[in-house]
Write a protein that holds these residues in place. Structure first.
Motif, PDB file in Angstrom:
ATOM      1  N   LYS A  34      30.730  41.658 -47.703  1.00  0.00           N
ATOM      2  CA  LYS A  34      31.353  40.349 -47.614  1.00  0.00           C
ATOM      3  C   LYS A  34      32.043  40.015 -48.933  1.00  0.00           C
ATOM      4  O   LYS A  34      31.435  40.096 -50.001  1.00  0.00           O
ATOM      5  CB  LYS A  34      30.276  39.301 -47.307  1.00  0.00           C
ATOM      6  N   PHE A  35      33.322  39.654 -48.836  1.00  0.00           N
ATOM      7  CA  PHE A  35      34.074  39.162 -49.985  1.00  0.00           C
ATOM      8  C   PHE A  35      33.977  37.643 -49.959  1.00  0.00           C
ATOM      9  O   PHE A  35      34.300  37.029 -48.944  1.00  0.00           O
ATOM     10  CB  PHE A  35      35.549  39.579 -49.899  1.00  0.00           C
ATOM     11  N   CYS A  36      33.533  37.048 -51.054  1.00  0.00           N
ATOM     12  CA  CYS A  36      33.348  35.598 -51.126  1.00  0.00           C
ATOM     13  C   CYS A  36      34.205  35.020 -52.244  1.00  0.00           C
ATOM     14  O   CYS A  36      34.370  35.641 -53.292  1.00  0.00           O
ATOM     15  CB  CYS A  36      31.895  35.245 -51.410  1.00  0.00           C
ATOM     16  N   VAL A  37      34.717  33.808 -52.014  1.00  0.00           N
ATOM     17  CA  VAL A  37      35.458  33.085 -53.041  1.00  0.00           C
ATOM     18  C   VAL A  37      34.492  32.075 -53.650  1.00  0.00           C
ATOM     19  O   VAL A  37      33.895  31.277 -52.942  1.00  0.00           O
ATOM     20  CB  VAL A  37      36.684  32.358 -52.442  1.00  0.00           C
ATOM     21  N   LYS A  38      34.326  32.133 -54.967  1.00  0.00           N
ATOM     22  CA  LYS A  38      33.417  31.224 -55.665  1.00  0.00           C
ATOM     23  C   LYS A  38      34.210  30.442 -56.704  1.00  0.00           C
ATOM     24  O   LYS A  38      35.116  30.968 -57.339  1.00  0.00           O
ATOM     25  CB  LYS A  38      32.308  32.007 -56.364  1.00  0.00           C
ATOM     26  N   ALA A  39      33.840  29.171 -56.858  1.00  0.00           N
ATOM     27  CA  ALA A  39      34.488  28.320 -57.865  1.00  0.00           C
ATOM     28  C   ALA A  39      33.718  28.405 -59.166  1.00  0.00           C
ATOM     29  O   ALA A  39      32.490  28.346 -59.183  1.00  0.00           O
ATOM     30  CB  ALA A  39      34.527  26.880 -57.370  1.00  0.00           C
ATOM     31  N   LYS A  40      34.439  28.588 -60.260  1.00  0.00           N
ATOM     32  CA  LYS A  40      33.838  28.583 -61.595  1.00  0.00           C
ATOM     33  C   LYS A  40      34.238  27.283 -62.275  1.00  0.00           C
ATOM     34  O   LYS A  40      35.400  26.887 -62.244  1.00  0.00           O
ATOM     35  CB  LYS A  40      34.358  29.764 -62.424  1.00  0.00           C
ATOM     36  N   GLN A  41      33.288  26.622 -62.896  1.00  0.00           N
ATOM     37  CA  GLN A  41      33.545  25.370 -63.601  1.00  0.00           C
ATOM     38  C   GLN A  41      34.195  25.644 -64.955  1.00  0.00           C
ATOM     39  O   GLN A  41      34.117  26.754 -65.484  1.00  0.00           O
ATOM     40  CB  GLN A  41      32.226  24.606 -63.810  1.00  0.00           C
ATOM     41  N   GLN A  42      34.793  24.627 -65.511  1.00  0.00           N
ATOM     42  CA  GLN A  42      35.342  24.731 -66.855  1.00  0.00           C
ATOM     43  C   GLN A  42      34.167  24.979 -67.804  1.00  0.00           C
ATOM     44  O   GLN A  42      33.081  24.420 -67.637  1.00  0.00           O
ATOM     45  CB  GLN A  42      36.049  23.425 -67.231  1.00  0.00           C
ATOM     46  N   ARG A  43      34.385  25.860 -68.805  1.00  0.00           N
ATOM     47  CA  ARG A  43      33.291  26.168 -69.732  1.00  0.00           C
ATOM     48  C   ARG A  43      33.834  26.547 -71.096  1.00  0.00           C
ATOM     49  O   ARG A  43      35.020  26.834 -71.248  1.00  0.00           O
ATOM     50  CB  ARG A  43      32.427  27.291 -69.168  1.00  0.00           C
ATOM     51  N   LYS A  44      32.933  26.528 -72.064  1.00  0.00           N
ATOM     52  CA  LYS A  44      33.311  26.943 -73.411  1.00  0.00           C
ATOM     53  C   LYS A  44      33.387  28.452 -73.460  1.00  0.00           C
ATOM     54  O   LYS A  44      32.576  29.155 -72.861  1.00  0.00           O
ATOM     55  CB  LYS A  44      32.269  26.483 -74.430  1.00  0.00           C
ATOM     56  N   GLY A  45      34.366  28.932 -74.189  1.00  0.00           N
ATOM     57  CA  GLY A  45      34.520  30.362 -74.378  1.00  0.00           C
ATOM     58  C   GLY A  45      34.890  30.641 -75.817  1.00  0.00           C
ATOM     59  O   GLY A  45      34.989  29.722 -76.641  1.00  0.00           O
ATOM     60  N   ARG A  46      35.078  31.900 -76.122  1.00  0.00           N
ATOM     61  CA  ARG A  46      35.419  32.291 -77.477  1.00  0.00           C
ATOM     62  C   ARG A  46      36.459  33.400 -77.423  1.00  0.00           C
ATOM     63  O   ARG A  46      36.334  34.335 -76.641  1.00  0.00           O
ATOM     64  CB  ARG A  46      34.164  32.770 -78.191  1.00  0.00           C
TER      65      ARG A  46
END
Length: 92
Positions: free
Chosen positions: A51-63
């Protein structure tokens, strides 16, 4: 080594006896259907495969790995894949 689209087309051609053009069209059509479904936010279930699923990622801190500078990464959608039990058994 990765299985390429050209190898998939060749395998379909050998297994079914289709011409290379028809096998290529079949693979391209299948991939376009999957891509458009995922772009619409729909999950794609292929029985016996996964199964291919679409997931939402929230805004987050990165580097930034090059400079070490902190930054905010935008919200985005990602595609994940979960293999079926049958596929897992075959792999193991």
């Amino acid at each position: 080594m990765s299985l390429t689209k050209a190898q998939i087309v060749e395998n379909i051609q050998n297994e079914t006896g289709l011409t290379k053009i028809k096998a290529t069209d079949t693979v391209e059509t299948l991939l376009e259907i999957i891509k458009s479904s995922l772009a619409d936010g729909e999950n794609v279930l292929v029985s016996g495969f996964g199964k291919f699923c679409v997931k939402a990622k929230q805004q987050r801190k990165g580097r930034n790995p090059a400079t070490g500078e902190e930054m905010m990464l935008d919200e985005r959608r990602v595609v994940t894949f979960k293999c079926s039990g049958k596929l897992r058994e075959k792999i193991n």
